[in-house]
Design a protein around this motif. Structure first.
Motif, PDB file in Angstrom:
ATOM      1  N   ASN A 109       8.384   5.742  -1.634  1.00 45.34           N
ATOM      2  CA  ASN A 109       7.789   4.832  -0.646  1.00 45.34           C
ATOM      3  C   ASN A 109       6.531   5.437  -0.017  1.00 45.34           C
ATOM      4  O   ASN A 109       6.440   5.651   1.199  1.00 45.34           O
ATOM      5  N   CYS A 110       5.539   5.700  -0.898  1.00 47.95           N
ATOM      6  CA  CYS A 110       4.299   6.349  -0.446  1.00 47.95           C
ATOM      7  C   CYS A 110       3.465   5.421   0.423  1.00 47.95           C
ATOM      8  O   CYS A 110       3.419   4.198   0.219  1.00 47.95           O
ATOM      9  N   ALA A 111       2.778   6.012   1.361  1.00 46.30           N
ATOM     10  CA  ALA A 111       1.749   5.274   2.097  1.00 46.30           C
ATOM     11  C   ALA A 111       0.556   5.047   1.169  1.00 46.30           C
ATOM     12  O   ALA A 111       0.301   5.822   0.252  1.00 46.30           O
ATOM     13  N   SER A 112      -0.159   3.958   1.402  1.00 48.53           N
ATOM     14  CA  SER A 112      -1.316   3.615   0.570  1.00 48.53           C
ATOM     15  C   SER A 112      -2.608   3.902   1.321  1.00 48.53           C
ATOM     16  O   SER A 112      -2.671   3.765   2.551  1.00 48.53           O
ATOM     17  N   ALA A 113      -3.630   4.262   0.541  1.00 50.06           N
ATOM     18  CA  ALA A 113      -4.936   4.534   1.153  1.00 50.06           C
ATOM     19  C   ALA A 113      -6.036   4.219   0.152  1.00 50.06           C
ATOM     20  O   ALA A 113      -5.846   4.312  -1.070  1.00 50.06           O
ATOM     21  N   GLU A 114      -7.180   3.835   0.705  1.00 55.24           N
ATOM     22  CA  GLU A 114      -8.373   3.668  -0.096  1.00 55.24           C
ATOM     23  C   GLU A 114      -9.196   4.946   0.001  1.00 55.24           C
ATOM     24  O   GLU A 114      -9.001   5.770   0.899  1.00 55.24           O
ATOM     25  N   LEU A 115     -10.135   5.093  -0.938  1.00 56.27           N
ATOM     26  CA  LEU A 115     -10.956   6.307  -0.931  1.00 56.27           C
ATOM     27  C   LEU A 115     -11.682   6.498   0.403  1.00 56.27           C
ATOM     28  O   LEU A 115     -11.835   7.625   0.886  1.00 56.27           O
TER      29      LEU A 115
END
Length: 583
Positions: free
Chosen positions: A30-36
């Motif tokens: 259940n990883c957190a999501s991120a943009e560059l």
């Protein structure tokens, strides 16, 4: 014994049952999501958590530059495409599907590297997972979580030219070597600039160029001693070299080795390594023009111009533009050397319509859009003589091989019908051997009858000439005359077999008697001279002739007098030929 067998059977049954609790017990991370954009500055990843960074969709062969900084605690940095990330997301074993060698476990500190998107049919979406936990599928390898880690990541797309032949993150295990330039190596033109760059990531290694002979020697067990300037040794950080292919290696296959062993004398000690390697070639652009006739041709004669011998072992030249006259700006763009259109032909068949020296300009363009040019001079000569022709513009009447003209009438002739493969430059006239001017036309007239010769000499600008002559006969329109009294005085009867001298008298109001011709046609039904007039043949010629008839009977003789102009008068003499007397 039975008890022992029962225990064994129970144990076998237990082992054969699905181990559901182990699978079901695996936790999805259940990883957190991120943009560059979210991670260009420092971002925390707590122990026991993970961060899924979206790298975007990239075409195969795209090269990405990574600058990653991990501080405070080690993490696993894992690269996945969409399909490969699914096992990780489900908490399953993933190490066999993470993308290598770009994935790194237990990272702490800075990593700078370039990575080339692997080959595939279509573009793919890519993710970098920062793993700071004990993932159920990591098989106990890599970082197992712990304290909070601080990360920052910068990723950019690098634009390589077509002649960047190697650019990727390479990995070699301890005591192994990789050939980075393919089995056939690189065949380079002399003068090709070779730029080799390396960024060490893990361990230290060596990069060196080998010839075919040197590669064979190494494969047979010999260590390679690189020539000066052809190797990067003990690379652990950043290093580069620029090397120019000498004439001695023109067309000789060269092989680039990445060595993690002891293949190269003076290199790093054997160790596992990862290293970004970029190899860029800059071949000389030296177009060459050759032709099939020693740089010369004649008007209208095609000359083959061929640039196929231009050095291009890397096949990077894609377009060619031929301009056949550097003195003429055909497209009006202010540059007289760039007419013509770009195309793929390395040769052209050219011809020119005027003599002179022409400068041919060839431009070539390579796959990166760079251009180069070369010029080649061609001498064009005119070796074909013009064709002289005379046409009538005045009072003259065309006849065979010339003209007939009345006294005091105007003769006007033109050279306009003359022709040349270039052009007629001069029309020079002469009448009866005397120069009569250099004009397109000549004019003359004569008061008296007579015959004259007009000569035309035409020249082209190259000095080639042709000559033609025409006869001009000046004639009056008065007719010659057979004196009726002389015709009437001809004998009415002669004897067969006898030789008789007969005579007629002729005159002409204009022409001298000596210029008149008298024809005696003894057989007026037969065209002996083939001129289409059967009764004007010169069976006998002259005012006075000796005539003999072999057989008795009535004979008809046609007498014709001609003046030099062809005017004529005629008379018919009918004579009774008596049989010869017998004794």
């Amino acid at each position: 014994m039975r008890r022992t067998l029962g225990v064994l059977m129970a144990l076998m049954i237990c082992l054969s049952m699905p181990y559901a609790s182990a699978v079901e017990g695996r936790d999805a991370p259940n990883c957190a999501s991120a943009e560059l954009a979210d991670v260009t500055g420092a971002m925390a990843v707590d122990g026991g958590s993970c961060l899924d960074i979206n790298l975007g969709v990239h075409e195969p062969g795209t090269v990405l530059s990574f600058d990653l900084l991990v501080a405070d605690d080690a993490v696993d940095v894992l690269m996945f495409d969409e399909a490969g990330k699914a096992p990780y997301d489900l908490g399953q074993s993933y190490r066999s599907v993470m993308t290598t060698p770009v994935s790194t476990e237990a990272v702490l500190g800075q990593q700078v590297f370039h990575w080339k998107v692997p080959a595939s049919i279509n573009a793919k979406a890519w993710s970098m997972v920062v793993d700071n936990l004990a993932h159920d599928g990591d098989q106990g390898e890599g970082d197992q979580g712990g304290a909070r880690a601080q990360i920052s990541l910068q990723v950019s797309v690098l634009q390589d030219g077509a002649l960047t032949v190697v650019h990727d993150l390479q990995a070699a295990a301890n005591n192994t070597s990789l050939w980075l330039s393919g089995d056939d190596g690189l065949s380079l033109d002399a003068g090709t600039a070779v730029q080799l760059e390396a960024w060490g990531l893990d361990g230290a290694g060596d990069l060196a160029f080998f010839t075919d002979t040197q590669r064979t020697a190494w494969e047979d067990g010999a260590q390679h001693t690189p020539e000066a300037g052809t190797a990067l040794l003990d690379v652990s950080t950043t290093s580069s070299l620029t090397w120019t292919t000498p004439a001695s290696l023109d067309g000789v296959p060269m092989h680039l080795m990445l060595d993690a062993g002891d293949a190269i004398v003076g290199g790093a000690p054997p160790a596992d390594l990862r290293m970004t390697v970029r190899l860029t070639l800059d071949p000389p652009m030296n177009p060459v023009i050759e032709d099939d006739n020693n740089a010369s041709t004649t008007l209208g004669q095609p000359l083959l111009l061929d640039a196929s011998s231009t050095p291009d072992r890397l096949n990077r030249l894609v377009e060619w533009r031929w301009d056949l006259d550097a003195d003429e700006d055909a497209d009006g763009d202010g540059d007289a050397t760039n007419d013509g259109t770009w195309g793929t032909s390395t040769s052209v068949s050219a011809s020119w319509g005027q003599p002179g020296t022409y400068t041919v300009t060839l431009r070539v363009r390579d796959v990166d859009g760079r251009t180069a040019m070369v010029q080649h001079e061609v001498s064009v000569t005119d070796v074909v003589s013009p064709s002289a022709a005379v046409s009538s513009l005045g009072d003259e009447q065309p006849v065979e091989d010339g003209y007939r003209l009345d006294p005091d009438a105007v003769l006007r002739l033109s050279c306009a019908a003359s022709s040349d493969d270039h052009r007629i430059d001069v029309c020079a006239w002469a009448i009866d051997g005397a120069p009569a001017g250099q004009n397109d036309t000549v004019v003359a007239s004569w008061a008296d009858s007579g015959e004259h010769t007009v000569r035309l000499t035409v020249s082209d600008p190259s000095g080639n000439t042709d000559v033609i002559e025409r006869r001009v006969v000046v004639v009056d329109r008065t007719l010659p005359r057979l004196a009726a009294t002389s015709v009437g005085a001809l004998p009415a009867t002669v004897n067969a077999g006898a030789s008789d001298v007969v005579r007629v008298t002729v005159d002409d109001p204009v022409d001298d008697i000596e210029t008149l011709r008298v024809h005696w046609d003894l057989n007026p039904l037969s065209d002996t001279d083939g001129n289409g007039v059967p009764d004007d043949d010169a069976d006998l010629l002259g005012e006075e002739v000796q005539i003999t008839f072999d057989a008795a009977g009535e004979r008809v003789v046609v007498i014709t007098v001609f003046d030099p102009a062809g005017n004529s008068d005629r008379a018919v003499w009918t004579v009774d030929v008596a049989a010869a007397a017998t004794t």
